[in-house]
Design an enzyme around this catalytic site. Structure first.
Site, PDB file in Angstrom:
ATOM      1  N   CYS A   1      28.941  10.235 -22.669  1.00  0.00           N
ATOM      2  CA  CYS A   1      30.169  10.830 -23.231  1.00  0.00           C
ATOM      3  C   CYS A   1      30.935   9.855 -24.128  1.00  0.00           C
ATOM      4  CB  CYS A   1      31.068  11.352 -22.126  1.00  0.00           C
ATOM      5  SG  CYS A   1      30.232  12.503 -21.032  1.00  0.00           S
TER       6      CYS A   1
ATOM      7  N   HIS B   1      38.013  11.952 -25.010  1.00  0.00           N
ATOM      8  CA  HIS B   1      36.852  12.722 -24.562  1.00  0.00           C
ATOM      9  C   HIS B   1      37.343  13.898 -23.715  1.00  0.00           C
ATOM     10  CE1 HIS B   1      33.249  14.052 -22.777  1.00  0.00           C
ATOM     11  NE2 HIS B   1      33.476  13.507 -21.599  1.00  0.00           N
TER      12      HIS B   1
ATOM     13  N   ASN C   1      33.067  20.390 -21.227  1.00  0.00           N
ATOM     14  CA  ASN C   1      32.740  18.995 -21.544  1.00  0.00           C
ATOM     15  C   ASN C   1      31.411  18.979 -22.296  1.00  0.00           C
ATOM     16  OD1 ASN C   1      31.909  16.334 -21.528  1.00  0.00           O
ATOM     17  ND2 ASN C   1      32.422  15.965 -19.378  1.00  0.00           N
TER      18      ASN C   1
HETATM   19  N1  ACO Z   1      34.053  26.532  -7.526  1.00  0.00           N
HETATM   20  C1  ACO Z   1      34.633  26.682  -6.312  1.00  0.00           C
HETATM   21  N2  ACO Z   1      34.730  25.675  -5.421  1.00  0.00           N
HETATM   22  C2  ACO Z   1      34.207  24.489  -5.772  1.00  0.00           C
HETATM   23  C3  ACO Z   1      33.585  24.277  -7.011  1.00  0.00           C
HETATM   24  C4  ACO Z   1      33.513  25.364  -7.901  1.00  0.00           C
HETATM   25  N3  ACO Z   1      32.943  25.266  -9.126  1.00  0.00           N
HETATM   26  N4  ACO Z   1      33.158  22.986  -7.076  1.00  0.00           N
HETATM   27  C5  ACO Z   1      33.508  22.406  -5.905  1.00  0.00           C
HETATM   28  N5  ACO Z   1      34.139  23.316  -5.124  1.00  0.00           N
HETATM   29  C6  ACO Z   1      34.687  23.110  -3.788  1.00  0.00           C
HETATM   30  C7  ACO Z   1      33.958  22.043  -3.008  1.00  0.00           C
HETATM   31  O1  ACO Z   1      32.799  22.568  -2.401  1.00  0.00           O
HETATM   32  C8  ACO Z   1      35.007  21.623  -2.018  1.00  0.00           C
HETATM   33  O2  ACO Z   1      35.067  22.577  -0.990  1.00  0.00           O
HETATM   34  P1  ACO Z   1      35.336  22.120   0.524  1.00  0.00           P
HETATM   35  O3  ACO Z   1      36.715  21.539   0.495  1.00  0.00           O
HETATM   36  O4  ACO Z   1      35.236  23.392   1.257  1.00  0.00           O
HETATM   37  O5  ACO Z   1      34.276  21.119   0.846  1.00  0.00           O
HETATM   38  C9  ACO Z   1      36.305  21.744  -2.823  1.00  0.00           C
HETATM   39  O6  ACO Z   1      36.026  22.623  -3.920  1.00  0.00           O
HETATM   40  C10 ACO Z   1      36.794  20.420  -3.343  1.00  0.00           C
HETATM   41  O7  ACO Z   1      35.703  19.749  -3.976  1.00  0.00           O
HETATM   42  P2  ACO Z   1      35.895  18.367  -4.672  1.00  0.00           P
HETATM   43  O8  ACO Z   1      34.620  17.949  -5.315  1.00  0.00           O
HETATM   44  O9  ACO Z   1      36.555  17.436  -3.713  1.00  0.00           O
HETATM   45  O10 ACO Z   1      36.910  18.807  -5.792  1.00  0.00           O
HETATM   46  P3  ACO Z   1      37.873  17.893  -6.648  1.00  0.00           P
HETATM   47  O11 ACO Z   1      39.253  18.255  -6.368  1.00  0.00           O
HETATM   48  O12 ACO Z   1      37.488  16.460  -6.623  1.00  0.00           O
HETATM   49  O13 ACO Z   1      37.540  18.448  -8.093  1.00  0.00           O
HETATM   50  C11 ACO Z   1      36.351  17.789 -10.065  1.00  0.00           C
HETATM   51  C12 ACO Z   1      36.246  18.295  -8.642  1.00  0.00           C
HETATM   52  C13 ACO Z   1      37.059  18.850 -10.917  1.00  0.00           C
HETATM   53  C14 ACO Z   1      34.973  17.551 -10.625  1.00  0.00           C
HETATM   54  C15 ACO Z   1      37.184  16.488 -10.034  1.00  0.00           C
HETATM   55  O14 ACO Z   1      36.634  15.558  -9.162  1.00  0.00           O
HETATM   56  C16 ACO Z   1      37.308  15.870 -11.366  1.00  0.00           C
HETATM   57  O15 ACO Z   1      38.058  16.324 -12.194  1.00  0.00           O
HETATM   58  N6  ACO Z   1      36.573  14.783 -11.616  1.00  0.00           N
HETATM   59  C17 ACO Z   1      36.542  14.158 -12.890  1.00  0.00           C
HETATM   60  C18 ACO Z   1      35.179  14.102 -13.313  1.00  0.00           C
HETATM   61  C19 ACO Z   1      34.863  14.914 -14.522  1.00  0.00           C
HETATM   62  O16 ACO Z   1      35.651  15.571 -15.137  1.00  0.00           O
HETATM   63  N7  ACO Z   1      33.621  14.759 -14.845  1.00  0.00           N
HETATM   64  C20 ACO Z   1      33.089  15.324 -16.019  1.00  0.00           C
HETATM   65  C21 ACO Z   1      31.936  14.490 -16.448  1.00  0.00           C
HETATM   66  S1  ACO Z   1      32.313  12.822 -16.519  1.00  0.00           S
HETATM   67  C22 ACO Z   1      32.942  12.486 -17.963  1.00  0.00           C
HETATM   68  O17 ACO Z   1      32.759  13.212 -18.887  1.00  0.00           O
HETATM   69  C23 ACO Z   1      33.690  11.244 -18.051  1.00  0.00           C
END
Ligand code: ACO
Length: 326
Positions: free
Chosen positions: A118, A251, A281
């Site tokens: 990215c 990004h 993304n």
């Molecule tokens: N739909 C519904 N529920 C979901 C989904 C989905 N698509 N994905 C995960 N969940 C659930 C999980 O199973 C979990 O359920 P549980 O509590 O029953 O176990 C709950 O949601 C929370 O999951 P987490 O992974 O802890 O969710 P989090 O709040 O961390 O959000 C996210 C996830 C959005 C990916 C977050 O970590 C984030 O924004 N990370 C940044 C990374 C990013 O944006 N990466 C993109 C690529 S990297 C880059 O480009 C730099």
């Protein structure tokens, strides 16, 4: 001529957008549960584009590149450097840049791919700037192009809802006035395990089990930190302050990362270009796609200062500060 300047931009998105509701319906058929509300609330993403099987990164890159050439008022004969930033190349070799050279009828100069996930586009733009400043190129076509949909595990709802396909391109030209004001690039391999695709892609298709895996919270934390530090570093190099940045183009990973970064830098959100809602993304394509959209809708104007930032797998990150000359 000691400087380089952005003289054209273009972009390409495959097909119609796929909304969160449409994606949720498709995933439900595989037994994967998600919803528009979850995706929107956690990421800000409303829709993304997904390339059909016959469309590869080089196709999207060539389309975006052709539009950037047209915008710059140049033809294939003028281009003496092609750099394509991609993590989803058409094949192991030739490079996607060579395929783009052929598709656009460019018959001179160097062409190569650059892989920094990215951060790929800011790495590529910085590299092209150095080529031009060293007198090794005059008109560089710099492209970020991805078909990330091919490396997603569509059974993993934690990652498959986040990404989209597309390409963005810029023409960077030798210039007497400064366009690119500075850049910083960084990598820290010790974090290689928080975001990775441990496999290969051939003919734009995944081979084996090479799907993207991510520790979302670790990525979030590190991304916010390095986006702030790289912005401050490149601004300090150019002796500018955040107040002097007209547009921040980070990004487009997640709206919350963009909001945190803008807040930490003290840049109001109305000076941040946001396209993650429309494109998801798109990895190396996200910054040039956002740039082209804001340029074409009239937000970006000559004389303005634009700060572009990448962050992603590796872990890699970087920033390019530019003054628009047209
Ligand atoms: N739909 C519904 N529920 C979901 C989904 C989905 N698509 N994905 C995960 N969940 C659930 C999980 O199973 C979990 O359920 P549980 O509590 O029953 O176990 C709950 O949601 C929370 O999951 P987490 O992974 O802890 O969710 P989090 O709040 O961390 O959000 C996210 C996830 C959005 C990916 C977050 O970590 C984030 O924004 N990370 C940044 C990374 C990013 O944006 N990466 C993109 C690529 S990297 C880059 O480009 C730099």
């Amino acid at each position: 001529m000691p400087f380089s300047a952005i003289v054209g931009s273009g972009s390409a998105l495959p097909g119609d957008p796929v909304t969160n509701d449409q994606l949720a319906q498709q995933l439900a058929q595989k037994g994967v549960e998600t919803s528009d509300a979850w995706i929107r609330e956690r990421t800000g993403i409303c829709q993304r584009h997904i390339a059909p099987a016959e469309v590869s990164s080089s196709d999207l890159a060539a389309q975006a590149g052709a539009r950037a050439l047209e915008d710059a008022g140049l033809t294939a004969k003028d281009i003496d450097l092609v750099i394509v930033a991609t993590s989803t190349p058409d094949m192991i070799f030739p490079s996607t840049a060579c395929l783009v050279q052929k598709k656009l009828g460019i018959e001179q100069g160097a062409a190569f791919d650059l892989q920094a996930v990215c951060s790929g586009f800011v790495y590529a733009l910085s590299t092209a700037d150095l080529f031009i400043r060293m007198g090794k190129a005059r008109n560089a076509l710099v492209i970020g192009a991805e078909v990330f949909s091919r490396i997603l595990d569509w059974n993993d709802r934690g990652t498959c809802v986040l990404f989209g396909d597309g390409a963005g391109a810029m023409v960077l030209q030798a210039s007497e006035e400064p366009g690119i004001l500075g850049h910083v690039l960084q990598a820290r391999g010790e974090y290689e395990n928080i975001l990775r695709t441990a496999g290969t892609v051939s003919h734009g298709l995944a081979q084996g089990h090479p799907f993207l895996t991510m520790d979302g919270q670790a990525v979030f934390k590190l991304a916010v930190e390095v986006l702030e530090s790289s912005a401050r570093e490149v601004l300090s190099q150019a002796r500018l302050t955040t107040d002097q940045v007209d547009w921040l183009i980070p990004h487009q990973a997640n709206i919350r990362i963009l909001q945190f970064t803008a807040r930490r830098l003290g840049i109001p959100l109305d000076r941040v270009v946001v396209t993650v809602d429309q494109h998801g993304n798109t990895s190396a394509a996200s910054v040039p796609l956002a740039f082209d959209q804001a340029r074409r809708d009239g937000r970006l104007k000559a004389g303005q200062t634009v700060l572009m930032q990448g962050v992603g797998g590796g872990f890699t990150w970087g920033a390019v500060l530019a003054r628009l000359t047209r």
